[in-house]
Write an enzyme that holds these catalytic residues in place. Structure first.
Site, mmCIF file in Angstrom:
data_model
loop_
_atom_site.group_PDB
_atom_site.id
_atom_site.type_symbol
_atom_site.label_atom_id
_atom_site.label_comp_id
_atom_site.label_asym_id
_atom_site.label_seq_id
_atom_site.Cartn_x
_atom_site.Cartn_y
_atom_site.Cartn_z
ATOM 1 N N HIS A 66 -60.069 12.101 50.070
ATOM 2 C CA HIS A 66 -61.393 11.812 50.632
ATOM 3 C C HIS A 66 -61.350 10.678 51.635
ATOM 4 O O HIS A 66 -60.342 9.995 51.793
ATOM 5 C CB HIS A 66 -62.388 11.503 49.506
ATOM 6 C CG HIS A 66 -62.066 10.278 48.710
ATOM 7 N ND1 HIS A 66 -62.391 9.006 49.130
ATOM 8 C CD2 HIS A 66 -61.457 10.133 47.514
ATOM 9 C CE1 HIS A 66 -62.006 8.130 48.223
ATOM 10 N NE2 HIS A 66 -61.428 8.780 47.233
ATOM 11 N N CYS A 123 -57.454 8.966 43.244
ATOM 12 C CA CYS A 123 -57.620 9.783 44.448
ATOM 13 C C CYS A 123 -56.797 9.233 45.611
ATOM 14 O O CYS A 123 -56.368 8.086 45.604
ATOM 15 C CB CYS A 123 -59.093 9.840 44.848
ATOM 16 S SG CYS A 123 -60.127 10.675 43.622
#
Length: 191
Positions: free
Chosen positions: A148, A164
């Site tokens: 992301h 992440c």
């Protein structure tokens, strides 16, 4: 601040492309992206075109192109103990995604994450940034891992997340536009 991040990133990319020296880092409140973090095409002999490969020790994500090439993007990865190696696929893609901390995040740090238990709508202040690729595994579905964007460009090149992989917003937009649903994603083990 977000607008500055986009402007600074664009400036750094333009300077890198022309070979001009990077600007001085003497203006308070402005972050100049180091030249080594500007995406570039490199030789890469792993995988097939359209795949993503993340090398955590190099803070690098490679989007595989034809003929042994890849676009190398600089990334931030999971803090020690949170990064998970493995093989995944892009099961979903979202522009300006909403974000909800996981139960484990809230349990680990209720003061930080508890106020967001109901979720945060997509937008410029959302921790997932401008785009997100949702990582799935066969037989398991959504792993809650994401590739992301980030509104904090200084976090690139560091172990900062709850697992992440993050890119600055301008770079994740470029990657997002290139990646197909179902694309293979390999997160390599840490050394």
């Amino acid at each position: 601040m977000e607008r500055r991040g986009f402007l600074v990133t664009g400036l750094a990319a333009a300077l890198a492309a022309t070979g001009a020296p990077a600007p001085a880092r003497d203006k308070p409140g402005i972050y100049y992206l180091p030249r080594k973090y500007v995406p570039r095409v490199v030789a890469f002999d792993r995988g097939r075109p359209g795949e993503i490969h993340v090398i955590p020790d190099d803070f690098a994500l490679f989007f595989i192109l034809p003929e042994g090439k890849a676009i190398r993007y600089a990334v931030g990865i999971g803090r020690p103990g949170f990064y998970r190696a493995g093989e995944f696929y892009v099961g979903a893609k979202r522009e300006w995604p909403s974000w909800t901390p996981t139960r484990n995040m809230i349990r680990r740090d209720p003061e930080t994450y508890g106020p967001y238990a109901g979720g945060v709508p997509g937008g410029r202040t959302n921790p997932l940034g401008a785009r997100a690729l949702y990582l799935y595994q066969r037989g398991r579905g959504d792993t809650l891992l994401r590739i992301h964007g980030t509104n904090v460009p200084r976090s690139i090149g560091h172990r900062v997340s709850s697992g992440c992989t993050r890119l600055i917003n301008k770079h994740v937009i470029d990657l997002y536009d290139r990646v197909a649903l179902g694309a293979r994603v390999v997160l390599y083990p840490e050394a």
